[in-house]
Design a protein around this motif. Structure first.
Motif, PDB file in Angstrom:
ATOM      1  N   GLY A 106     -31.573   6.788  22.166  1.00  0.00           N
ATOM      2  CA  GLY A 106     -32.062   5.414  22.262  1.00  0.00           C
ATOM      3  C   GLY A 106     -32.919   5.135  23.471  1.00  0.00           C
ATOM      4  O   GLY A 106     -33.643   4.135  23.490  1.00  0.00           O
ATOM      5  N   ASP A 107     -32.866   5.977  24.510  1.00  0.00           N
ATOM      6  CA  ASP A 107     -33.702   5.776  25.693  1.00  0.00           C
ATOM      7  C   ASP A 107     -35.178   5.903  25.319  1.00  0.00           C
ATOM      8  O   ASP A 107     -35.569   6.800  24.560  1.00  0.00           O
ATOM      9  CB  ASP A 107     -33.389   6.809  26.774  1.00  0.00           C
ATOM     10  N   ARG A 148     -39.099   7.587  21.926  1.00  0.00           N
ATOM     11  CA  ARG A 148     -37.692   7.226  21.967  1.00  0.00           C
ATOM     12  C   ARG A 148     -36.847   8.457  21.663  1.00  0.00           C
ATOM     13  O   ARG A 148     -37.151   9.224  20.739  1.00  0.00           O
ATOM     14  CB  ARG A 148     -37.383   6.122  20.959  1.00  0.00           C
ATOM     15  N   VAL A 149     -35.783   8.646  22.437  1.00  0.00           N
ATOM     16  CA  VAL A 149     -34.879   9.777  22.215  1.00  0.00           C
ATOM     17  C   VAL A 149     -34.029   9.495  20.977  1.00  0.00           C
ATOM     18  O   VAL A 149     -33.313   8.488  20.918  1.00  0.00           O
ATOM     19  CB  VAL A 149     -33.970  10.020  23.440  1.00  0.00           C
ATOM     20  N   PHE A 209     -34.768  15.496  21.150  1.00  0.00           N
ATOM     21  CA  PHE A 209     -35.631  15.291  19.987  1.00  0.00           C
ATOM     22  C   PHE A 209     -36.116  13.852  20.061  1.00  0.00           C
ATOM     23  O   PHE A 209     -35.307  12.922  20.118  1.00  0.00           O
ATOM     24  CB  PHE A 209     -34.838  15.537  18.700  1.00  0.00           C
ATOM     25  N   VAL A 210     -37.431  13.646  20.073  1.00  0.00           N
ATOM     26  CA  VAL A 210     -37.990  12.318  20.317  1.00  0.00           C
ATOM     27  C   VAL A 210     -38.889  11.895  19.162  1.00  0.00           C
ATOM     28  O   VAL A 210     -39.513  12.731  18.501  1.00  0.00           O
ATOM     29  CB  VAL A 210     -38.786  12.277  21.639  1.00  0.00           C
ATOM     30  N   MET A 211     -38.966  10.586  18.947  1.00  0.00           N
ATOM     31  CA  MET A 211     -39.848  10.041  17.917  1.00  0.00           C
ATOM     32  C   MET A 211     -40.439   8.722  18.403  1.00  0.00           C
ATOM     33  O   MET A 211     -39.832   8.002  19.198  1.00  0.00           O
ATOM     34  CB  MET A 211     -39.090   9.818  16.602  1.00  0.00           C
ATOM     35  N   GLY A 212     -41.648   8.407  17.907  1.00  0.00           N
ATOM     36  CA  GLY A 212     -42.249   7.115  18.170  1.00  0.00           C
ATOM     37  C   GLY A 212     -41.661   6.065  17.248  1.00  0.00           C
ATOM     38  O   GLY A 212     -41.189   6.375  16.147  1.00  0.00           O
ATOM     39  N   ASP A 213     -41.692   4.812  17.678  1.00  0.00           N
ATOM     40  CA  ASP A 213     -41.169   3.731  16.841  1.00  0.00           C
ATOM     41  C   ASP A 213     -42.092   3.427  15.664  1.00  0.00           C
ATOM     42  O   ASP A 213     -41.646   2.907  14.644  1.00  0.00           O
ATOM     43  CB  ASP A 213     -40.975   2.463  17.677  1.00  0.00           C
TER      44      ASP A 213
END
Length: 274
Positions: A106-107, A148-149, A209-213
């Motif tokens: 969530g960070d 976002r993580v 693992f990260v993603m854009g909103d």
């Protein structure tokens, strides 16, 4: 008063009224030159020297803040909408990840480009005076991404269930509060690649693992997943935590977007992987 009588008072008092003191004695305290007061020395500095000292102190303070505490960045693309809009100026704080601390689910984090992740619209060259200001943390610099993580060490991320939701360790994610609305024709929340059927993990130790909103416009970890059947894929979807600069905590410009940026509790509250 008799001539043989000395005046009343101490020798110091006499010395103060007579240059040579009684019988030629000199008061050492009165004769020694007075030490200059600190305020006198400061008042004696020319204006240009005082200005240089103030500028130097400000630069040193800015460098310390950048290295240890806070750094400014800007948003070069729409990949984090709606939370962060293109051209937003943001502040990133670093102490959260001191002393072995690592990013949590969530960070919203800023990290250095691990190589080949930046798109053409995100490659921004900072030159001239702006480059100098970026060095001391007074202007946002390039070469970084913000995402976002979604997954931490041990997590498995799968796309997607019948409702198009991501699964984290088998649990569907309720991301309606922060993920951009799906464009027409997009059936899931992980569609940067051509399929809504992929899986990543378990996430290795020391990575995230990260993603854009804005899932349909974000070249994030999902974009670098090697799909089943891809025999020549060498992409790595995971980001080393050593590359993470810090956690985004505020939008400072433009003023119309000013506000705090927080993590997402719906992600952090999920159980860890078995």
């Amino acid at each position: 008063m008799n001539d043989d009588q000395h005046p009343t008072g101490t020798d110091d008092e006499v010395a103060a009224t007579s240059p040579d003191g009684p019988e030629g004695l000199v008061d050492s305290d009165a004769a020694a030159p007075a030490e200059p007061e600190v305020d006198d020395v400061r008042r004696g500095l020319p204006l240009w020297q005082e200005s240089l000292l103030l500028v130097g102190a400000a630069v040193v303070l800015a460098v310390v803040l950048k290295v240890l505490f806070v750094q400014a960045f800007y948003i070069p693309s729409a990949s984090m909408e709606p939370a962060l809009v293109e051209n937003d100026r943001i502040l990133v704080q670093k102490p959260s990840y001191w002393f072995g601390g690592e990013p949590s689910r969530g960070d919203v984090v800023v990290f250095e480009d691990p190589g080949g992740w930046l798109g053409a619209d995100e490659e921004v060259e900072v030159t001239g005076v702006r480059s100098l200001l970026a060095t001391v943390g007074l202007y946002p610099d390039g070469g970084h991404l913000v995402k976002r993580v979604i997954g931490v060490a041990g997590d498995t991320i799968t796309c997607c269930d019948d409702e198009g939701r991501l699964l984290l360790n088998g649990e569907p994610l309720d991301e309606g509060d922060y993920v951009a609305e799906r464009p027409e024709g997009i059936q899931c929340d992980g569609p940067m690649i051509s399929t809504c059927n992929w899986s990543a993990g378990p996430v290795p130790e020391g990575t995230v693992f990260v993603m854009g909103d804005n899932r349909s416009d974000s070249a994030d970890s999902s974009y670098h997943v090697c799909l089943v059947g891809e025999t020549d894929c060498t992409d790595n979807p995971y980001i080393d935590t050593d590359l993470v600069v810090g956690k985004v905590f505020s939008v400072v410009w433009p003023l119309s977007n000013f506000g705090l940026v927080s993590g997402e509790d719906s992600l952090s509250d999920l159980p860890d992987a078995d």
